[in-house]
Design an enzyme around this catalytic site. Sequence first.
Site, PDB file in Angstrom:
ATOM      1  N   HIS A  72      48.796  59.888  31.773  1.00 33.04           N
ATOM      2  CA  HIS A  72      49.028  60.694  30.845  1.00 33.04           C
ATOM      3  C   HIS A  72      47.941  61.773  30.558  1.00 33.04           C
ATOM      4  CE1 HIS A  72      52.279  58.037  28.700  1.00 33.04           C
ATOM      5  NE2 HIS A  72      52.478  58.073  29.902  1.00 33.04           N
ATOM      6  N   TYR A 200      52.452  59.331  17.874  1.00 35.80           N
ATOM      7  CA  TYR A 200      52.039  58.790  16.550  1.00 35.80           C
ATOM      8  C   TYR A 200      52.285  59.505  15.505  1.00 35.80           C
ATOM      9  CZ  TYR A 200      48.090  56.738  19.484  1.00 35.80           C
ATOM     10  OH  TYR A 200      47.111  56.016  20.422  1.00 35.80           O
ATOM     11  N   PRO A 292      43.846  49.656  16.131  1.00 34.36           N
ATOM     12  CA  PRO A 292      44.407  50.051  17.287  1.00 34.36           C
ATOM     13  C   PRO A 292      44.956  51.526  17.382  1.00 34.36           C
ATOM     14  CG  PRO A 292      46.215  48.675  16.179  1.00 34.36           C
ATOM     15  CD  PRO A 292      44.983  48.569  15.417  1.00 34.36           C
ATOM     16  N   LYS A 296      41.123  52.048  21.408  1.00 30.58           N
ATOM     17  CA  LYS A 296      39.713  51.821  21.922  1.00 30.58           C
ATOM     18  C   LYS A 296      39.238  50.453  22.131  1.00 30.58           C
ATOM     19  CE  LYS A 296      38.760  55.993  21.951  1.00 30.58           C
ATOM     20  NZ  LYS A 296      39.627  56.314  23.092  1.00 30.58           N
ATOM     21  N   TYR A 384      39.804  60.491  22.433  1.00 31.42           N
ATOM     22  CA  TYR A 384      40.767  59.805  22.836  1.00 31.42           C
ATOM     23  C   TYR A 384      40.698  59.420  24.258  1.00 31.42           C
ATOM     24  CZ  TYR A 384      45.655  57.990  22.954  1.00 31.42           C
ATOM     25  OH  TYR A 384      46.645  57.247  23.121  1.00 31.42           O
TER      26      TYR A 384
HETATM   27  P1  RFL Z   1      40.034  38.769  24.013  1.00 32.21           P
HETATM   28  O1  RFL Z   1      41.057  39.500  24.877  1.00 32.21           O
HETATM   29  O2  RFL Z   1      40.260  38.258  22.439  1.00 32.21           O
HETATM   30  O3  RFL Z   1      39.706  37.604  24.786  1.00 32.21           O
HETATM   31  C1  RFL Z   1      38.733  36.669  24.376  1.00 32.21           C
HETATM   32  C2  RFL Z   1      38.944  35.266  25.276  1.00 32.21           C
HETATM   33  O4  RFL Z   1      38.100  34.355  24.837  1.00 32.21           O
HETATM   34  C3  RFL Z   1      38.686  33.124  24.572  1.00 32.21           C
HETATM   35  N1  RFL Z   1      37.932  32.253  23.697  1.00 32.21           N
HETATM   36  C4  RFL Z   1      37.537  31.213  23.885  1.00 32.21           C
HETATM   37  N2  RFL Z   1      37.166  30.784  25.273  1.00 32.21           N
HETATM   38  C5  RFL Z   1      36.432  29.524  25.085  1.00 32.21           C
HETATM   39  N3  RFL Z   1      35.990  28.895  24.084  1.00 32.21           N
HETATM   40  C6  RFL Z   1      36.190  29.263  22.920  1.00 32.21           C
HETATM   41  N4  RFL Z   1      35.938  28.640  21.752  1.00 32.21           N
HETATM   42  C7  RFL Z   1      37.151  30.441  22.785  1.00 32.21           C
HETATM   43  N5  RFL Z   1      37.507  31.205  21.554  1.00 32.21           N
HETATM   44  C8  RFL Z   1      38.200  32.515  22.356  1.00 32.21           C
HETATM   45  C9  RFL Z   1      40.143  33.610  24.278  1.00 32.21           C
HETATM   46  O5  RFL Z   1      41.197  32.714  24.392  1.00 32.21           O
HETATM   47  C10 RFL Z   1      40.180  34.760  25.145  1.00 32.21           C
HETATM   48  O6  RFL Z   1      41.049  34.603  26.325  1.00 32.21           O
HETATM   49  O7  RFL Z   1      38.623  39.755  23.790  1.00 32.21           O
HETATM   50  P2  RFL Z   1      38.007  40.802  24.796  1.00 32.21           P
HETATM   51  O8  RFL Z   1      37.791  40.335  26.354  1.00 32.21           O
HETATM   52  O9  RFL Z   1      36.690  41.439  24.189  1.00 32.21           O
HETATM   53  O10 RFL Z   1      39.086  42.110  24.877  1.00 32.21           O
HETATM   54  C11 RFL Z   1      39.240  42.949  23.721  1.00 32.21           C
HETATM   55  C12 RFL Z   1      40.815  43.557  23.819  1.00 32.21           C
HETATM   56  O11 RFL Z   1      41.696  42.203  23.931  1.00 32.21           O
HETATM   57  C13 RFL Z   1      41.245  44.189  22.442  1.00 32.21           C
HETATM   58  O12 RFL Z   1      40.316  44.797  22.097  1.00 32.21           O
HETATM   59  C14 RFL Z   1      42.290  44.956  22.702  1.00 32.21           C
HETATM   60  O13 RFL Z   1      43.529  44.135  23.158  1.00 32.21           O
HETATM   61  C15 RFL Z   1      42.750  45.907  21.572  1.00 32.21           C
HETATM   62  N6  RFL Z   1      43.978  46.369  21.525  1.00 32.21           N
HETATM   63  C16 RFL Z   1      43.696  47.675  22.344  1.00 32.21           C
HETATM   64  N7  RFL Z   1      42.863  47.995  22.854  1.00 32.21           N
HETATM   65  C17 RFL Z   1      42.760  49.513  23.471  1.00 32.21           C
HETATM   66  O14 RFL Z   1      41.827  49.681  24.364  1.00 32.21           O
HETATM   67  N8  RFL Z   1      43.857  50.085  23.784  1.00 32.21           N
HETATM   68  C18 RFL Z   1      45.120  49.794  23.248  1.00 32.21           C
HETATM   69  O15 RFL Z   1      46.215  50.295  23.344  1.00 32.21           O
HETATM   70  C19 RFL Z   1      44.917  48.552  22.289  1.00 32.21           C
HETATM   71  N9  RFL Z   1      46.269  48.167  21.607  1.00 32.21           N
HETATM   72  C20 RFL Z   1      45.061  46.315  20.634  1.00 32.21           C
HETATM   73  C21 RFL Z   1      46.115  47.017  20.735  1.00 32.21           C
HETATM   74  C22 RFL Z   1      45.083  44.914  20.088  1.00 32.21           C
HETATM   75  C23 RFL Z   1      46.031  44.706  19.414  1.00 32.21           C
HETATM   76  N10 RFL Z   1      46.259  43.487  18.880  1.00 32.21           N
HETATM   77  C24 RFL Z   1      47.194  42.351  18.915  1.00 32.21           C
HETATM   78  C25 RFL Z   1      45.038  42.939  18.016  1.00 32.21           C
HETATM   79  C26 RFL Z   1      47.204  46.547  20.199  1.00 32.21           C
HETATM   80  C27 RFL Z   1      47.308  45.411  19.482  1.00 32.21           C
HETATM   81  C28 RFL Z   1      48.524  45.150  18.758  1.00 32.21           C
HETATM   82  C1  PHB Z   2      50.168  50.119  23.179  1.00 35.04           C
HETATM   83  O1  PHB Z   2      50.778  50.669  23.887  1.00 35.04           O
HETATM   84  O2  PHB Z   2      50.238  49.023  23.069  1.00 35.04           O
HETATM   85  C2  PHB Z   2      49.231  50.991  22.453  1.00 35.04           C
HETATM   86  C3  PHB Z   2      49.173  52.547  22.756  1.00 35.04           C
HETATM   87  C4  PHB Z   2      48.316  53.221  21.892  1.00 35.04           C
HETATM   88  C5  PHB Z   2      47.780  52.767  20.749  1.00 35.04           C
HETATM   89  C6  PHB Z   2      47.549  51.391  20.469  1.00 35.04           C
HETATM   90  C7  PHB Z   2      48.687  50.400  21.287  1.00 35.04           C
HETATM   91  O3  PHB Z   2      46.874  53.548  20.197  1.00 35.04           O
END
Ligand code: RFL
Ligand code: PHB
Length: 389
Positions: A72, A200, A292, A296, A384
């Site tokens: 993108h 957005y 989100p 980031k 971004y």
């Molecule tokens: P994770 O992915 O939460 O992984 C942590 C892992 O640790 C395990 N765990 C344990 N393991 C052993 N013993 C325990 N007691 C434990 N407790 C937990 C868990 O089961 C899990 O497997 O953290 P990590 O690896 O730091 O990764 C971070 C990302 O997952 C997170 O920051 C992103 O998903 C945030 N996020 C987005 N980030 C982006 O860069 N771009 C995006 O577009 C974006 N969109 C989003 C998002 C997060 C969202 N939610 C649901 C919060 C959109 C959403 C809706």
């Molecule tokens: C997504 O596609 O899940 C998404 C994209 C951009 C954002 C957050 C989530 O800023």
Amino acid sequence: MKTQVCIVGAGPAGLLLGHLLCAEGIECVVLERRPPDYVLGRIRAGVLEQTTVSLMERLGLDARLKQEGLVHDGFNLADGERLIRIDIAGLTGKHVVVYGQTELTRDLMEAREARGLEVIYEAADVTLHAIHSDAPFVTYSKNDVPQRIDCRIVAGCDGSHGPSRQAIPAAVATEYEREYPFGWLGILADVPPCNHELIYANHSRGFALASMRSERRSRYYIDVPLTERVEDWPDERIWDELAIRLGPEAAAHIIRGPSLEKSIAPLRSYVFAPMRHGSLLLCGDAAHIVPPTGAKGLNLAASDVHYAAEALTKFFKRGDGEAIAGYSSRALARVWKAERFSWSLTRLMHRFPEDGPFERAMQVAELDYISSSRAAQTSIAENYVGLPV
Ligand code: RFL
Ligand code: PHB
């Protein structure tokens, strides 16, 4: 069992770190509380910065990302009346790649055997011990049998609710926190996206985001008060709301379909500092959360891991203890800038219940400024696309 680095958590941070250490010949073991299918079932991030893509490239695990990721060159801010395109490529010479966190995690998971990365799934009661010393150890149980891993370093990659951060004494750390009065209700559906780039939108009824996972799979979000429940939102109600908030141009191209997944995620800004205590390094959501809005979270996890892998390589290969000591300040310098950007974009694009006419006028003025200033657009674009590591 004995290893050099015990990694807690097999989300993107833990798996990326594990692969980077394996590639350097540093021994490590990853402990994950959940089974593999559960980890892959979490629908989360969708937008990758160049830094994150580069890490996958460096590991030689980017074949599918290259083939299926959507490049993108820009994204859009909508404010009810106009659409402001942020020309990321034109303003920064870089781009982002739309590729789901699920797919990135799958690529890292599938490569573990070939690369000799040991991941122990369904590890229960993971507990960190003696992290202030040079001989930390981690205990857990597998199939009800107690186990112990002795190591030199523990990497806490266990997300926002894991045990690693909690192992650091409160007296040596500071927590910075901001909660937001709404959550994002997300819907995933196998329908083509309404636009080829993300939108957005800040509408009088609230925020909306049109995103995607592929040319056939769409991801949309709307913001809802924290009191709402997913059960209150049948698919048709979400599609109706999206059509209003995204504006008539996008609405004309929305194709509706049954939801594959629907969930509400509260928005939060959070930083835990320092990100190292003794022999424990924290990476990713274990140390910080961003709303989100700036896409980031996953990318910050990847940049933390980049710094951590570099520090651990210097430490294990050259005995350079300074590298470990400097990890927290290096990582936090980038974390805080991403926190600032995610917070300011959240502030700009959402209607806060406590806002009055003045706050709304500030949003309009800022959107107006952004639409007419190349400098303002460049600032948004460079944040971004991801600040340098
Ligand atoms: P994770 O992915 O939460 O992984 C942590 C892992 O640790 C395990 N765990 C344990 N393991 C052993 N013993 C325990 N007691 C434990 N407790 C937990 C868990 O089961 C899990 O497997 O953290 P990590 O690896 O730091 O990764 C971070 C990302 O997952 C997170 O920051 C992103 O998903 C945030 N996020 C987005 N980030 C982006 O860069 N771009 C995006 O577009 C974006 N969109 C989003 C998002 C997060 C969202 N939610 C649901 C919060 C959109 C959403 C809706
Ligand atoms: C997504 O596609 O899940 C998404 C994209 C951009 C954002 C957050 C989530 O800023």
